[in-house]
Each structure stands twice: as C-alpha cells, then as structure tokens.
Design an enzyme around this catalytic site. Structure first.
Site, PDB file in Angstrom:
ATOM      1  N   SER A  35      33.152  40.641  35.325  1.00 58.76           N
ATOM      2  CA  SER A  35      32.025  41.548  35.578  1.00 58.76           C
ATOM      3  C   SER A  35      32.453  42.714  36.462  1.00 58.76           C
ATOM      4  O   SER A  35      32.991  42.525  37.546  1.00 58.76           O
ATOM      5  CB  SER A  35      30.886  40.783  36.256  1.00 58.76           C
ATOM      6  OG  SER A  35      30.407  39.755  35.422  1.00 58.76           O
ATOM      7  N   HIS A  67      30.489  40.798  29.562  1.00 57.49           N
ATOM      8  CA  HIS A  67      31.809  40.525  28.998  1.00 57.49           C
ATOM      9  C   HIS A  67      31.831  41.023  27.554  1.00 57.49           C
ATOM     10  O   HIS A  67      30.880  40.821  26.804  1.00 57.49           O
ATOM     11  CB  HIS A  67      32.125  39.028  29.057  1.00 57.49           C
ATOM     12  CG  HIS A  67      32.227  38.505  30.462  1.00 57.49           C
ATOM     13  ND1 HIS A  67      33.423  38.359  31.112  1.00 57.49           N
ATOM     14  CD2 HIS A  67      31.276  38.121  31.334  1.00 57.49           C
ATOM     15  CE1 HIS A  67      33.203  37.893  32.336  1.00 57.49           C
ATOM     16  NE2 HIS A  67      31.900  37.744  32.493  1.00 57.49           N
ATOM     17  N   ARG A  88      35.985  35.763  28.126  1.00 62.32           N
ATOM     18  CA  ARG A  88      36.154  34.624  29.044  1.00 62.32           C
ATOM     19  C   ARG A  88      35.122  33.543  28.726  1.00 62.32           C
ATOM     20  O   ARG A  88      33.941  33.824  28.559  1.00 62.32           O
ATOM     21  CB  ARG A  88      35.991  35.114  30.479  1.00 62.32           C
ATOM     22  CG  ARG A  88      35.971  34.031  31.521  1.00 62.32           C
ATOM     23  CD  ARG A  88      35.873  34.612  32.919  1.00 62.32           C
ATOM     24  NE  ARG A  88      37.171  34.763  33.544  1.00 62.32           N
ATOM     25  CZ  ARG A  88      37.445  35.627  34.520  1.00 62.32           C
ATOM     26  NH1 ARG A  88      36.497  36.447  34.938  1.00 62.32           N
ATOM     27  NH2 ARG A  88      38.649  35.689  35.048  1.00 62.32           N
ATOM     28  N   THR A  89      35.582  32.308  28.648  1.00 58.55           N
ATOM     29  CA  THR A  89      34.694  31.156  28.536  1.00 58.55           C
ATOM     30  C   THR A  89      34.533  30.547  29.918  1.00 58.55           C
ATOM     31  O   THR A  89      35.518  30.239  30.591  1.00 58.55           O
ATOM     32  CB  THR A  89      35.261  30.105  27.563  1.00 58.55           C
ATOM     33  OG1 THR A  89      35.322  30.659  26.245  1.00 58.55           O
ATOM     34  CG2 THR A  89      34.385  28.860  27.533  1.00 58.55           C
ATOM     35  N   HIS A  90      33.303  30.407  30.368  1.00 56.91           N
ATOM     36  CA  HIS A  90      33.039  29.833  31.683  1.00 56.91           C
ATOM     37  C   HIS A  90      32.848  28.317  31.589  1.00 56.91           C
ATOM     38  O   HIS A  90      32.378  27.799  30.571  1.00 56.91           O
ATOM     39  CB  HIS A  90      31.796  30.480  32.310  1.00 56.91           C
ATOM     40  CG  HIS A  90      31.980  31.928  32.646  1.00 56.91           C
ATOM     41  ND1 HIS A  90      31.893  32.916  31.691  1.00 56.91           N
ATOM     42  CD2 HIS A  90      32.254  32.549  33.818  1.00 56.91           C
ATOM     43  CE1 HIS A  90      32.104  34.093  32.275  1.00 56.91           C
ATOM     44  NE2 HIS A  90      32.331  33.899  33.559  1.00 56.91           N
ATOM     45  N   GLU A 189      24.617  29.338  44.661  1.00 63.16           N
ATOM     46  CA  GLU A 189      24.728  28.337  45.707  1.00 63.16           C
ATOM     47  C   GLU A 189      23.515  28.402  46.644  1.00 63.16           C
ATOM     48  O   GLU A 189      22.844  29.412  46.753  1.00 63.16           O
ATOM     49  CB  GLU A 189      26.016  28.567  46.523  1.00 63.16           C
ATOM     50  CG  GLU A 189      27.280  28.573  45.693  1.00 63.16           C
ATOM     51  CD  GLU A 189      27.447  29.831  44.833  1.00 63.16           C
ATOM     52  OE1 GLU A 189      27.034  30.929  45.285  1.00 63.16           O
ATOM     53  OE2 GLU A 189      27.954  29.700  43.703  1.00 63.16           O
ATOM     54  N   SER A 208      34.506  31.321  38.051  1.00 66.60           N
ATOM     55  CA  SER A 208      35.626  31.459  37.116  1.00 66.60           C
ATOM     56  C   SER A 208      36.929  31.480  37.901  1.00 66.60           C
ATOM     57  O   SER A 208      36.968  31.158  39.078  1.00 66.60           O
ATOM     58  CB  SER A 208      35.479  32.751  36.300  1.00 66.60           C
ATOM     59  OG  SER A 208      35.621  33.893  37.154  1.00 66.60           O
ATOM     60  N   ASN A 231      27.664  41.042  45.609  1.00 66.20           N
ATOM     61  CA  ASN A 231      26.505  40.796  46.464  1.00 66.20           C
ATOM     62  C   ASN A 231      26.906  39.857  47.599  1.00 66.20           C
ATOM     63  O   ASN A 231      27.880  39.106  47.475  1.00 66.20           O
ATOM     64  CB  ASN A 231      25.381  40.143  45.649  1.00 66.20           C
ATOM     65  CG  ASN A 231      25.864  38.895  44.922  1.00 66.20           C
ATOM     66  OD1 ASN A 231      26.335  38.982  43.789  1.00 66.20           O
ATOM     67  ND2 ASN A 231      25.768  37.744  45.566  1.00 66.20           N
TER      68      ASN A 231
END
Length: 268
Positions: A35, A67, A88-90, A189, A208, A231
């Site tokens: 990102s 992405h 990208r695969t998360h 989180e 990632s 952020n």
C-alpha cells in the site's frame, strides 16, 4: 510429485511461465509493492511486459484494495530486469502460508538475488510520523507460523541486510529504521496489544512482509524492507483505524515513495 504439493516446483513452473509471458529470461531484482508504493512501478525503469497475476501458476488476483494484481517486468537503466509483484497474498486471506510466500519463491526461481519488500503499516513508535518511509531493521513474526517446511534451520541474523540498508541510507540519509511486527490480521490491533508490542520492542505493525522475508532468505536472496507509516497504531492517536485511511495515506505519499524507491533501486 505434482507442483500443487511441492512449493519449490510450483515456483519454478511460475518462473518458467513468467519468462514465456514477458519474454524476459531472467529477473535480477524483485519488488513487492504494498500500500502506497505502487507508483514506483512507473519510475524505476521501462516496462517491458505486464501480465495479470492469475495467468501465472500459483498466483491469484489481488484480494485487497491498493494492490494492482499484476506482475510487471521492468528494464532498469543498467540493462538488468526487475520483477514487480503487485499481487501479494496476505495470510488472513486463508490460502495458507505457501500462497503468502509464493511470490518471493517465484522471484528467486526467476533469478532474483535481491528482494525488496514494501508495505503500509501502523506506527507503534511515536518517533515515526504518518506519511514517513521507514527502513525495516528486523522483525517480530507473531503469526505463529513459518513458511519453512521440515528440518531446515535457516539463519535469520541480518535478515534485512545491513548492506542494503546502508545503500538506502546513503541515498536518503533521513531514513529512520525500526523493528516491524507481523500479526495475522485482518482486524487492527487493540490499544492493549500495541502497548504489548512496544514493550517487546516492536516499532511498526502490519499484516505482511515477515513471512515473505523468511522465505526469501531461505531461497538465498538479500532482503530490503520498507514501511510507509500510514497511521499511528491503535491507542497512539485520537482517531479510529480504517483501511480507507491507509489508502489515503498511500495516495498522498505515493509520488515521494516512488521517487525514493527509484533512487534506491538505481543504487543497488
């Protein structure tokens, strides 16, 4: 054994098909653009070919906004080629850790010796401001898994190569460095979790990169990691967290990140 059950064979098949589709037999460097970093694709060099990722064995269309979902071959000024992975695969997508690291394994099979991993992430350390690029100096892998299979004991000392970080800082001396934490996601989180991460040495948090870096080291590549601080992490700022905020921070920083990454790649 079918490639479905052998990740090394699947990566080799993907590299072979990539070479066929792009007309480039070997890629010398690879970049996964997270990102905010996608604009770098247009300034690094001359695009030779761009293919939808799902045309290459083992890849899937990107499931995350921000992405590109493509694989791009770029000719650099020195005549070598870079592979840009925009698919990208998360880990939270539920495809398993093999899918998460398939891109870096394919890059290694395609000949890449350097893997540049980028991401958008939350700032745990208040010294890192939103919109800032930070070098990853080390990581904490809190996903409770590893991409390495079997009794293969891979040394992760200097995982994010000090040689490459020195080059990046010679290009941009203002770059700060920090310890990246990968959590499974997809939820953000809690403030208590961020307090815990700070206590154990985490400075940047995301979903990632760490698993990919481990697989890249296993494959023999040097790794450079860069995070865009999109952020402040939970409890570090006043506002609730949301993915649109991440995308907006990426859009705002994109030209500056692209220019930075272009200079770093030219110096490698």
């Amino acid at each position: 054994m079918s490639t479905d059950h052998d990740p090394t064979a699947l990566a080799a098949a993907a590299a072979q098909e990539l070479a066929r589709l792009t007309g480039v037999a070997r890629h010398d460097i690879a970049l996964t653009l997270g990102s905010g970093w996608g604009g770098a694709a247009d300034v690094i060099g001359e695009t030779v070919a761009e293919v939808p990722a799902d045309q290459v064995p083992g890849f899937h269309a990107s499931g995350v906004a921000g992405h590109s979902g493509t694989l791009r071959s770029i000719r650099l000024a020195n005549g070598s080629h870079a592979l840009l992975i925009g698919a990208r695969t998360h880990f939270y997508e539920g495809r398993g850790v093999r899918a998460v690291v398939h891109g870096v394994r394919t890059a290694a099979a395609a000949g890449a010796k350097v893997m540049i991993l980028t991401n958008g992430a939350g700032g745990v350390d208040p010294a890192f401001g939103a919109g800032e690029a930070v070098l990853i100096s080390d990581h904490l892998n809190l996903t409770a898994t590893s991409p390495i299979e079997g009794a293969n004991f891979v040394d992760l000392t200097d995982l994010y190569a000090s040689r490459l970080r020195d080059i990046a800082r010679s290009v941009e001396p203002s770059l700060q460095q920090g310890v990246y934490v990968q959590l499974p996601g997809p939820h953000y989180e809690t403030p208590a979790e961020i307090h815990y991460l700070r206590a154990i040495g985490g400075q940047i948090v995301g979903m990632s990169t760490a698993l990919e870096a481990i697989a890249a080291r296993e494959a023999g590549m040097e790794i450079l990691g860069l995070s865009l601080i999109t952020n402040p992490a939970a409890g570090m700022g006043d506002d609730p967290l949301n993915h649109e905020e991440v995308l907006e921070a990426g859009r705002a920083a994109a030209p500056r990140l692209a220019e930075l990454l272009g200079r770093v790649v030219a110096a490698l």
